[in-house]
Design a protein around this motif. Structure first.
Motif, PDB file in Angstrom:
ATOM      1  N   PHE A  10     -75.293  31.037 -22.700  1.00  0.00           N
ATOM      2  CA  PHE A  10     -74.413  30.078 -22.018  1.00  0.00           C
ATOM      3  C   PHE A  10     -72.967  30.292 -22.456  1.00  0.00           C
ATOM      4  O   PHE A  10     -72.048  30.342 -21.641  1.00  0.00           O
ATOM      5  CB  PHE A  10     -74.851  28.638 -22.314  1.00  0.00           C
ATOM      6  CG  PHE A  10     -73.989  27.606 -21.627  1.00  0.00           C
ATOM      7  CD1 PHE A  10     -74.261  27.209 -20.332  1.00  0.00           C
ATOM      8  CD2 PHE A  10     -72.888  27.067 -22.272  1.00  0.00           C
ATOM      9  CE1 PHE A  10     -73.457  26.286 -19.681  1.00  0.00           C
ATOM     10  CE2 PHE A  10     -72.075  26.139 -21.630  1.00  0.00           C
ATOM     11  CZ  PHE A  10     -72.361  25.750 -20.335  1.00  0.00           C
ATOM     12  N   ALA A  14     -69.804  31.354 -20.273  1.00  0.00           N
ATOM     13  CA  ALA A  14     -68.610  30.514 -20.187  1.00  0.00           C
ATOM     14  C   ALA A  14     -67.351  31.320 -20.498  1.00  0.00           C
ATOM     15  O   ALA A  14     -66.294  31.118 -19.882  1.00  0.00           O
ATOM     16  CB  ALA A  14     -68.741  29.324 -21.129  1.00  0.00           C
ATOM     17  N   GLY A  17     -66.660  33.216 -17.599  1.00  0.00           N
ATOM     18  CA  GLY A  17     -66.124  32.250 -16.636  1.00  0.00           C
ATOM     19  C   GLY A  17     -64.630  32.039 -16.820  1.00  0.00           C
ATOM     20  O   GLY A  17     -63.884  31.938 -15.848  1.00  0.00           O
ATOM     21  N   SER A  18     -64.176  31.989 -18.078  1.00  0.00           N
ATOM     22  CA  SER A  18     -62.744  31.762 -18.280  1.00  0.00           C
ATOM     23  C   SER A  18     -61.945  33.000 -17.862  1.00  0.00           C
ATOM     24  O   SER A  18     -60.815  32.877 -17.390  1.00  0.00           O
ATOM     25  CB  SER A  18     -62.434  31.319 -19.711  1.00  0.00           C
ATOM     26  OG  SER A  18     -62.722  32.338 -20.617  1.00  0.00           O
ATOM     27  N   PRO A  53     -63.675  28.198 -24.098  1.00  0.00           N
ATOM     28  CA  PRO A  53     -64.201  27.668 -22.848  1.00  0.00           C
ATOM     29  C   PRO A  53     -64.790  26.273 -23.057  1.00  0.00           C
ATOM     30  O   PRO A  53     -65.399  26.024 -24.085  1.00  0.00           O
ATOM     31  CB  PRO A  53     -65.328  28.646 -22.469  1.00  0.00           C
ATOM     32  CG  PRO A  53     -65.129  29.845 -23.307  1.00  0.00           C
ATOM     33  CD  PRO A  53     -64.378  29.414 -24.518  1.00  0.00           C
ATOM     34  N   ILE A  54     -64.606  25.415 -22.087  1.00  0.00           N
ATOM     35  CA  ILE A  54     -65.156  24.061 -22.029  1.00  0.00           C
ATOM     36  C   ILE A  54     -64.718  23.183 -23.196  1.00  0.00           C
ATOM     37  O   ILE A  54     -64.146  22.116 -22.972  1.00  0.00           O
ATOM     38  CB  ILE A  54     -66.704  24.072 -21.910  1.00  0.00           C
ATOM     39  CG1 ILE A  54     -67.095  24.918 -20.677  1.00  0.00           C
ATOM     40  CG2 ILE A  54     -67.276  22.652 -21.746  1.00  0.00           C
ATOM     41  CD1 ILE A  54     -68.582  25.197 -20.548  1.00  0.00           C
ATOM     42  N   VAL A  76     -62.797  24.249 -16.081  1.00  0.00           N
ATOM     43  CA  VAL A  76     -64.019  23.860 -16.771  1.00  0.00           C
ATOM     44  C   VAL A  76     -65.228  24.014 -15.855  1.00  0.00           C
ATOM     45  O   VAL A  76     -66.312  24.374 -16.304  1.00  0.00           O
ATOM     46  CB  VAL A  76     -63.866  22.440 -17.371  1.00  0.00           C
ATOM     47  CG1 VAL A  76     -63.899  21.396 -16.305  1.00  0.00           C
ATOM     48  CG2 VAL A  76     -64.922  22.173 -18.424  1.00  0.00           C
ATOM     49  N   GLU A  79     -66.208  27.769 -15.775  1.00  0.00           N
ATOM     50  CA  GLU A  79     -66.805  28.142 -17.056  1.00  0.00           C
ATOM     51  C   GLU A  79     -68.230  27.604 -17.173  1.00  0.00           C
ATOM     52  O   GLU A  79     -69.151  28.330 -17.555  1.00  0.00           O
ATOM     53  CB  GLU A  79     -65.943  27.609 -18.211  1.00  0.00           C
ATOM     54  CG  GLU A  79     -64.643  28.379 -18.375  1.00  0.00           C
ATOM     55  CD  GLU A  79     -63.608  27.638 -19.218  1.00  0.00           C
ATOM     56  OE1 GLU A  79     -62.511  28.191 -19.403  1.00  0.00           O
ATOM     57  OE2 GLU A  79     -63.893  26.512 -19.689  1.00  0.00           O
ATOM     58  N   GLY A  80     -68.394  26.336 -16.816  1.00  0.00           N
ATOM     59  CA  GLY A  80     -69.716  25.707 -16.914  1.00  0.00           C
ATOM     60  C   GLY A  80     -70.722  26.341 -15.968  1.00  0.00           C
ATOM     61  O   GLY A  80     -71.854  26.647 -16.364  1.00  0.00           O
ATOM     62  N   GLY A  83     -71.706  29.744 -17.135  1.00  0.00           N
ATOM     63  CA  GLY A  83     -72.624  29.589 -18.269  1.00  0.00           C
ATOM     64  C   GLY A  83     -74.045  29.321 -17.784  1.00  0.00           C
ATOM     65  O   GLY A  83     -74.998  29.970 -18.209  1.00  0.00           O
TER      66      GLY A  83
END
Ligand SMILES: [Zn+2]
Length: 282
Positions: A10, A14, A17-18, A53-54, A76, A79-80, A83
């Motif tokens: 995860f 994330a 994701g960023s 992240p997050i 966010v 990123e979530g 993840g």
């Protein structure tokens, strides 16, 4: 061990994701993908503490530390979601047991597995970027959909074992076959019903899932899209007759890429869907 494994997956997702957020913000601008991120309001460079992240988003309560301007929720969210997608993907690939067997085997790492899994990971990142970009700008950049189509074709040619069935010659043309109705709709309606972007996206869907599963995922996308559209209209009607008289204008065009990609994800992660459709159609 298993929960810890998924926690790291995860976290890894994330972090990717960023990076995807950076791609999303800097696409079609003069900015490169290099260089530190900065606040869009006060131009202050972010320190390493703000780049988690997050966690950083929550710690800062969604505001810039210097100028207190609101940080876009997109950060966010992406990123979530990335993840979660990563966790889903590794669960689908067999979890920790398969991962350690393929990567840390005494007889040597299974490079086919590592390459095909990395390719899947890149494709999912790309799909998330396409969804967010389409939601924001109502357009799918060509290079994103062509990259998705090319990677999916590579997956079909080099990693046929990533498919839960034996490929046929039809599957080799799946991308072109599934893209053609969209292209036709685009020609007939002169771009009013359907953007050409959806046809380009269907190329990748066909090659990623194969002909039958690709077809089912597009049917699902239309159903979910229709249900969503109808409920929007219903909500709109209800609000007009309500005491509050909310002035909600219906968006005439709903981006379709999110539904297409939702259809793909459902068919990919829920094999029961194909079992169900197989008894109906095939
Ligand atoms: Zn700021």
């Amino acid at each position: 061990m298993e929960p810890l494994f998924y926690f790291f997956i995860f976290l890894f997702g994330a972090i990717i994701g960023s990076f995807l957020n950076v791609v999303l913000y800097r696409h079609n601008t003069t900015m490169t993908l290099m260089g530190r991120s900065f606040c869009f309001s006060c131009n202050k460079q972010l320190t390493w503490k703000e780049l988690f992240p997050i966690a950083s988003f929550i710690a800062l309560r969604g505001k810039c530390r210097f100028c207190k301007s609101k940080i876009d929720n997109q950060y966010v969210m992406v990123e979530g979601v990335m993840g979660l997608l990563s966790v889903l993907l590794f669960w689908k690939l067999g979890g920790l047991a398969t991962f350690s067997e393929k990567v840390f085997s005494v007889t040597g790492a299974d490079w086919t597995w590592i390459f095909s899994s990395s390719l899947l990971f890149v494709v999912f990142s790309l799909l998330l970027v396409i969804v967010v970009y389409d939601l924001k700008h109502k357009i799918i950049p060509d290079n994103f959909s062509y990259a998705f189509a090319s990677l999916s074709l590579l997956k079909m040619l080099f990693f046929p074992t990533t498919f839960p069935f034996t490929l046929t010659l039809w599957d080799l043309f799946a991308g072109l076959i599934l893209a053609s109705p969209f292209a036709l709709l685009w020609v007939i309606s002169q771009g009013r019903w359907m953007g050409l972007g959806d046809a380009k996206l269907a190329l990748g869907i066909g090659w990623f899932l194969g002909l039958k599963a690709g077809f089912v995922s597009i049917v699902l996308a239309f159903w979910i899209g229709a249900a969503f559209g109808l409920s929007l209209i219903a909500i709109n009607k209800l609000q007009k007759t309500s005491f509050f008289k909310h002035h909600v204008t219906m968006k005439s065009e709903i981006p379709f890429a999110p539904f297409l990609i939702l259809g793909l994800l459902l068919v990919y992660f829920v094999p029961q869907i194909m079992t169900f459709f197989s008894t109906l159609f095939f």
